[in-house]
Design a protein around this motif. Structure first.
Motif, PDB file in Angstrom:
ATOM      1  N   LEU A 109      22.722   0.613  12.003  1.00 32.59           N
ATOM      2  CA  LEU A 109      22.323  -0.066  10.763  1.00 32.59           C
ATOM      3  C   LEU A 109      21.937  -1.524  10.997  1.00 32.59           C
ATOM      4  CD1 LEU A 109      25.136   1.257   8.376  1.00 32.59           C
ATOM      5  CD2 LEU A 109      22.891   2.259   8.819  1.00 32.59           C
ATOM      6  N   ALA A 110      22.010  -1.986  12.250  1.00 32.61           N
ATOM      7  CA  ALA A 110      21.697  -3.381  12.557  1.00 32.61           C
ATOM      8  C   ALA A 110      20.290  -3.736  12.078  1.00 32.61           C
ATOM      9  CB  ALA A 110      21.827  -3.624  14.055  1.00 32.61           C
ATOM     10  N   GLY A 111      20.187  -4.900  11.431  1.00 30.21           N
ATOM     11  CA  GLY A 111      18.902  -5.383  10.927  1.00 30.21           C
ATOM     12  C   GLY A 111      18.604  -4.979   9.497  1.00 30.21           C
ATOM     13  N   LEU A 112      19.442  -4.131   8.921  1.00 27.38           N
ATOM     14  CA  LEU A 112      19.225  -3.705   7.533  1.00 27.38           C
ATOM     15  C   LEU A 112      19.548  -4.861   6.596  1.00 27.38           C
ATOM     16  CD1 LEU A 112      18.434  -0.984   6.158  1.00 27.38           C
ATOM     17  CD2 LEU A 112      20.878  -0.578   5.829  1.00 27.38           C
ATOM     18  N   ASP A 113      18.675  -5.097   5.624  1.00 24.34           N
ATOM     19  CA  ASP A 113      18.902  -6.182   4.660  1.00 24.34           C
ATOM     20  C   ASP A 113      20.161  -5.894   3.843  1.00 24.34           C
ATOM     21  OD1 ASP A 113      18.503  -7.675   1.963  1.00 24.34           O
ATOM     22  OD2 ASP A 113      17.014  -8.552   3.319  1.00 24.34           O
ATOM     23  N   GLU A 114      20.999  -6.914   3.636  1.00 21.72           N
ATOM     24  CA  GLU A 114      22.256  -6.692   2.930  1.00 21.72           C
ATOM     25  C   GLU A 114      22.055  -6.257   1.483  1.00 21.72           C
ATOM     26  OE1 GLU A 114      24.869  -9.923   2.054  1.00 21.72           O
ATOM     27  OE2 GLU A 114      23.241 -11.414   2.083  1.00 21.72           O
ATOM     28  N   SER A 115      20.884  -6.496   0.922  1.00 22.98           N
ATOM     29  CA  SER A 115      20.620  -6.064  -0.453  1.00 22.98           C
ATOM     30  C   SER A 115      20.694  -4.545  -0.593  1.00 22.98           C
ATOM     31  CB  SER A 115      19.244  -6.559  -0.914  1.00 22.98           C
ATOM     32  OG  SER A 115      18.212  -5.975  -0.125  1.00 22.98           O
ATOM     33  N   VAL A 116      20.516  -3.853   0.539  1.00 23.59           N
ATOM     34  CA  VAL A 116      20.589  -2.387   0.523  1.00 23.59           C
ATOM     35  C   VAL A 116      21.998  -1.933   0.121  1.00 23.59           C
ATOM     36  CG1 VAL A 116      20.459  -0.307   1.947  1.00 23.59           C
ATOM     37  CG2 VAL A 116      18.720  -2.093   2.171  1.00 23.59           C
ATOM     38  N   LEU A 117      23.018  -2.721   0.443  1.00 21.45           N
ATOM     39  CA  LEU A 117      24.387  -2.368   0.062  1.00 21.45           C
ATOM     40  C   LEU A 117      24.507  -2.235  -1.458  1.00 21.45           C
ATOM     41  CD1 LEU A 117      26.412  -4.703   2.454  1.00 21.45           C
ATOM     42  CD2 LEU A 117      26.016  -2.249   2.707  1.00 21.45           C
ATOM     43  N   ASP A 118      23.868  -3.169  -2.175  1.00 20.05           N
ATOM     44  CA  ASP A 118      23.908  -3.096  -3.635  1.00 20.05           C
ATOM     45  C   ASP A 118      23.060  -1.938  -4.158  1.00 20.05           C
ATOM     46  OD1 ASP A 118      25.590  -5.320  -3.888  1.00 20.05           O
ATOM     47  OD2 ASP A 118      23.880  -6.693  -3.718  1.00 20.05           O
TER      48      ASP A 118
ATOM     49  N   ALA B 179      17.729   2.936   6.476  1.00 15.53           N
ATOM     50  CA  ALA B 179      17.363   2.375   7.782  1.00 15.53           C
ATOM     51  C   ALA B 179      16.494   3.319   8.595  1.00 15.53           C
ATOM     52  CB  ALA B 179      18.634   2.040   8.568  1.00 15.53           C
ATOM     53  N   GLY B 180      16.273   4.528   8.084  1.00 18.69           N
ATOM     54  CA  GLY B 180      15.455   5.501   8.798  1.00 18.69           C
ATOM     55  C   GLY B 180      16.153   6.115   9.994  1.00 18.69           C
ATOM     56  N   VAL B 181      17.501   6.120   9.996  1.00 14.80           N
ATOM     57  CA  VAL B 181      18.243   6.650  11.146  1.00 14.80           C
ATOM     58  C   VAL B 181      19.216   7.751  10.720  1.00 14.80           C
ATOM     59  CG1 VAL B 181      18.040   4.537  12.519  1.00 14.80           C
ATOM     60  CG2 VAL B 181      19.960   4.795  10.915  1.00 14.80           C
ATOM     61  N   GLU B 182      18.930   8.413   9.630  1.00 13.03           N
ATOM     62  CA  GLU B 182      19.855   9.426   9.120  1.00 13.03           C
ATOM     63  C   GLU B 182      20.118  10.549  10.121  1.00 13.03           C
ATOM     64  OE1 GLU B 182      20.703  11.737   4.893  1.00 13.03           O
ATOM     65  OE2 GLU B 182      18.720  10.888   5.311  1.00 13.03           O
ATOM     66  N   PRO B 183      19.099  11.086  10.817  1.00 12.55           N
ATOM     67  CA  PRO B 183      19.375  12.160  11.784  1.00 12.55           C
ATOM     68  C   PRO B 183      20.321  11.721  12.895  1.00 12.55           C
ATOM     69  CG  PRO B 183      17.039  12.067  11.264  1.00 12.55           C
ATOM     70  CD  PRO B 183      17.646  10.835  10.691  1.00 12.55           C
ATOM     71  N   GLN B 184      20.159  10.496  13.396  1.00 15.29           N
ATOM     72  CA  GLN B 184      21.023   9.995  14.467  1.00 15.29           C
ATOM     73  C   GLN B 184      22.459   9.827  13.977  1.00 15.29           C
ATOM     74  OE1 GLN B 184      17.894   8.982  13.623  1.00 15.29           O
ATOM     75  NE2 GLN B 184      17.145   7.467  15.115  1.00 15.29           N
ATOM     76  N   VAL B 185      22.609   9.340  12.755  1.00 17.66           N
ATOM     77  CA  VAL B 185      23.948   9.151  12.189  1.00 17.66           C
ATOM     78  C   VAL B 185      24.644  10.494  12.010  1.00 17.66           C
ATOM     79  CG1 VAL B 185      25.166   8.509  10.067  1.00 17.66           C
ATOM     80  CG2 VAL B 185      23.558   6.909  11.124  1.00 17.66           C
ATOM     81  N   ARG B 186      23.919  11.472  11.529  1.00 19.33           N
ATOM     82  CA  ARG B 186      24.512  12.797  11.341  1.00 19.33           C
ATOM     83  C   ARG B 186      24.915  13.417  12.680  1.00 19.33           C
ATOM     84  NH1 ARG B 186      20.906  15.641   6.528  1.00 19.33           N
ATOM     85  NH2 ARG B 186      21.899  14.520   4.805  1.00 19.33           N
ATOM     86  N   GLU B 187      24.132  13.176  13.707  1.00 21.22           N
ATOM     87  CA  GLU B 187      24.459  13.711  15.025  1.00 21.22           C
ATOM     88  C   GLU B 187      25.779  13.135  15.529  1.00 21.22           C
ATOM     89  OE1 GLU B 187      22.585  13.753  19.563  1.00 21.22           O
ATOM     90  OE2 GLU B 187      21.282  13.333  17.843  1.00 21.22           O
ATOM     91  N   ILE B 188      25.983  11.837  15.315  1.00 22.22           N
ATOM     92  CA  ILE B 188      27.242  11.205  15.725  1.00 22.22           C
ATOM     93  C   ILE B 188      28.401  11.751  14.898  1.00 22.22           C
ATOM     94  CG2 ILE B 188      28.495   9.015  15.833  1.00 22.22           C
ATOM     95  CD1 ILE B 188      25.757   7.648  16.312  1.00 22.22           C
TER      96      ILE B 188
END
Length: 415
Positions: free
Chosen positions: A244-253, A213-222
Motif C-alpha cells: 500500500l506504500a504511496g497510497l494517498d491517505e485520503s483513501v482511508l476516509d 492501490a491496484g494490488v488486490e490480487p497480490q494482497v489476496r495471495e499473501i
C-alpha cells in the motif's frame, strides 16, 4: 410443614387446554378457591394462541368433588380440562425438584426442521439427557429454540460427550447449536468483544485498500499463504501493508465511507448496551477506519493497528506493536480487568484463526461464519450472516428486542 407435605392430603393435577382468552385463569382459580385447596405447582404456556395451563394442588378431602367443580367451571368458558388424582399422576408428585436443568442448548436454523430437531432429541436421549423445557426465542431472521436439559450423570465426561454429540448433530442437520451450563453464570455476562473484518462489518478492509492501490490480487495471495500456515499474522500484515506504500491517505476516509455493517450489527450493539454490557472491538485492521465504527455504534473501546503516514501518503509500514492473535487475547484480558469483569463473564466473537486465542480465553467464544479451525474451538458457531443471532445465543429473544425498540420509538424492520 405445609399442607402439601402431610400424609392426609391428596395430589390433584389439573391441565386446561384451549384458545387463550381473558378470564380462563380467574375462572379456574375461583373454582379452586371455593374448594380450599393449596396450590403446589403451576405452569402455563401459550403457543400461537393456544393455552396449556397446568396446576398441581393438594386436597384435604373429596378430590372427586373438586374434579366435578373444575370440569363445570372450565366448561363455562369452553375449555378442555384433564384432572388426574393421586397415583394417576405418578410417583411422589409433592417431592420438590431442586436440581433443575444442567445445561441450556440454543438451536438456530432457517428453518429448524422436524427432522433436525428429531436428531437432536434422539441423540440427547442416547446420552441420558432429558429435555425439561423448550421455548421459542426467535422467528426472524432465523428460527431459534432454547432447550433446557438435565443430564443424569452430570460429570465432566458427560459434559464433553454432550458437546461432541451436539457438534455432530449440528454439522449433519444444518443447525447452529450452542451449549452452556445452566445457572446464574449464564446470565452474568457483561463484556462482549468483536472482531471487525467479516464479523462486525462485511468484507476485509485491507482488500478494499488494495483495490484502490491496484494490488488486490497480490494482497489476496499473501492472505491465502497465511491461511495455509506459511506466514504468521504479523508477517502477512506487514507484507500486505508494504504493497500500500504511496497510497494517498485520503483513501482511508474513502474506504471508511464504503464500510457496510453486517446485517444485525446495529441491533446487536444497541441491545447489548441496553442490557448494560460493555462492548468493544479488537481488530487486526486499522485504527483510522475503525474509529468511525466506535463513534457510529457507540462502542466503549477499540484496539487496532496504526498505518504510518508521511507527507500525506502511506509509507507501507505499521506503527507500534501489531495486534496479532496473542494481542487480541491480551486485549480481552486487559479490558476485562479494567472493567472489573471476570473473564468467565466475557464473550468474544470472531471469524478467523487470528481470533482463536481470544475466543478460547473468553467465557463464551462465538465463531461467526468462521474458518474450520475457529469453529472447532468455539463454544458456539453461527453459520447464518446475521450478527443479531449472537443475542439469541445469549438467551435474548426476538420479542424482547423488538419490544425494546418499540419503546424507544424505533421502527420494526422486517422484509
Amino acid at each position: 410443614m405445609s399442607t402439601a407435605e402431610t400424609a392426609e392430603t391428596t395430589p390433584v393435577l389439573i391441565t386446561t387446554t384451549g384458545p387463550d382468552k381473558p378470564g380462563v385463569s380467574s375462572v379456574l382459580f375461583a373454582a379452586l378457591t371455593s374448594q380450599g385447596v393449596e396450590v403446589v405447582d403451576i405452569e402455563q404456556v401459550v403457543i400461537r394462541g393456544q393455552l396449556v395451563l397446568g396446576v398441581l394442588v393438594a386436597v384435604e378431602s373429596d378430590p372427586e368433588g373438586l374434579q366435578e367443580v373444575v370440569e363445570q367451571a372450565m366448561a363455562s368458558v369452553s375449555m378442555h380440562v384433564d384432572v388426574r388424582i393421586g397415583s394417576a399422576i405418578g410417583t411422589d408428585p409433592f417431592a420438590p425438584d431442586r436440581r433443575g436443568s444442567t445445561h441450556v442448548l440454543v438451536l438456530l436454523g432457517r428453518p429448524v426442521t422436524a427432522r433436525a430437531f428429531t436428531q437432536v432429541a434422539r441423540r440427547l436421549a442416547e446420552v441420558g439427557a432429558n429435555i425439561d423445557s423448550i421455548r421459542s426465542i426467535a422467528d426472524y431472521p432465523v428460527t431459534g429454540l432454547e432447550v433446557y436439559v438435565s443430564v443424569a450423570a452430570d460429570t465432566p465426561e458427560a459434559d464433553s460427550e454432550l458437546r461432541s454429540m451436539l457438534a455432530d448433530v449440528a454439522a449433519r442437520g444444518g443447525l447452529d447449536v450452542s451449549i452452556e451450563r445452566a445457572g446464574l453464570a449464564r446470565r452474568a455476562k457483561r463484556l462482549v468483544v468483536f472482531d471487525v473484518d467479516s464479523t462486525l462489518i462485511q468484507g476485509e478492509v485491507i482488500e478494499m485498500l488494495a483495490a484502490h492501490a491496484g494490488v488486490e490480487p497480490q494482497v489476496r495471495e499473501i492472505t491465502e499463504a497465511a491461511m495455509r500456515g506459511e506466514l504468521n499474522f504479523t508477517q502477512s500484515l506487514e507484507r500486505r501493508v508494504e504493497l500500500l506504500a504511496g497510497l494517498d491517505e485520503s483513501v482511508l476516509d474513502e474506504v471508511a465511507d464504503q464500510i457496510e455493517l453486517t446485517p444485525g450489527a446495529r441491533t446487536t450493539i444497541r441491545t447489548l448496551k441496553r442490557l448494560g454490557f460493555s462492548c468493544g472491538v479488537v481488530s487486526g485492521g486499522f485504527t483510522r477506519i475503525i474509529d468511525r465504527l466506535v463513534n457510529d455504534l457507540g462502542l466503549d473501546f477499540a484496539v487496532a493497528n496504526d498505518l504510518e503516514v508521511a507527507d500525506g501518503t502511506l509509507t507501507g509500514k505499521v506503527q507500534g506493536q501489531v495486534v496479532d492473535r496473542a494481542g487480541k487475547a491480551a486485549t480481552l484480558r486487559r479490558y476485562a480487568d479494567e472493567y472489573g469483569i471476570p473473564i468467565g463473564q466475557c464473550v468474544a466473537v470472531g471469524d478467523g484463526a487470528n481470533d482463536i486465542d481470544m475466543l478460547t480465553t473468553a467465557g463464551m467464544g462465538i465463531a461467526f461464519n468462521a474458518k474450520p479451525a475457529l469453529r472447532e474451538v468455539a463454544d458456539a458457531a453461527l453459520s447464518y450472516p446475521y450478527l443479531d443471532a449472537v443475542l439469541f445465543m445469549l438467551g435474548v429473544t426476538r420479542a424482547e428486542i423488538e419490544a425494546a425498540d418499540e419503546a424507544d420509538g424505533l421502527p420494526l424492520v422486517r422484509p
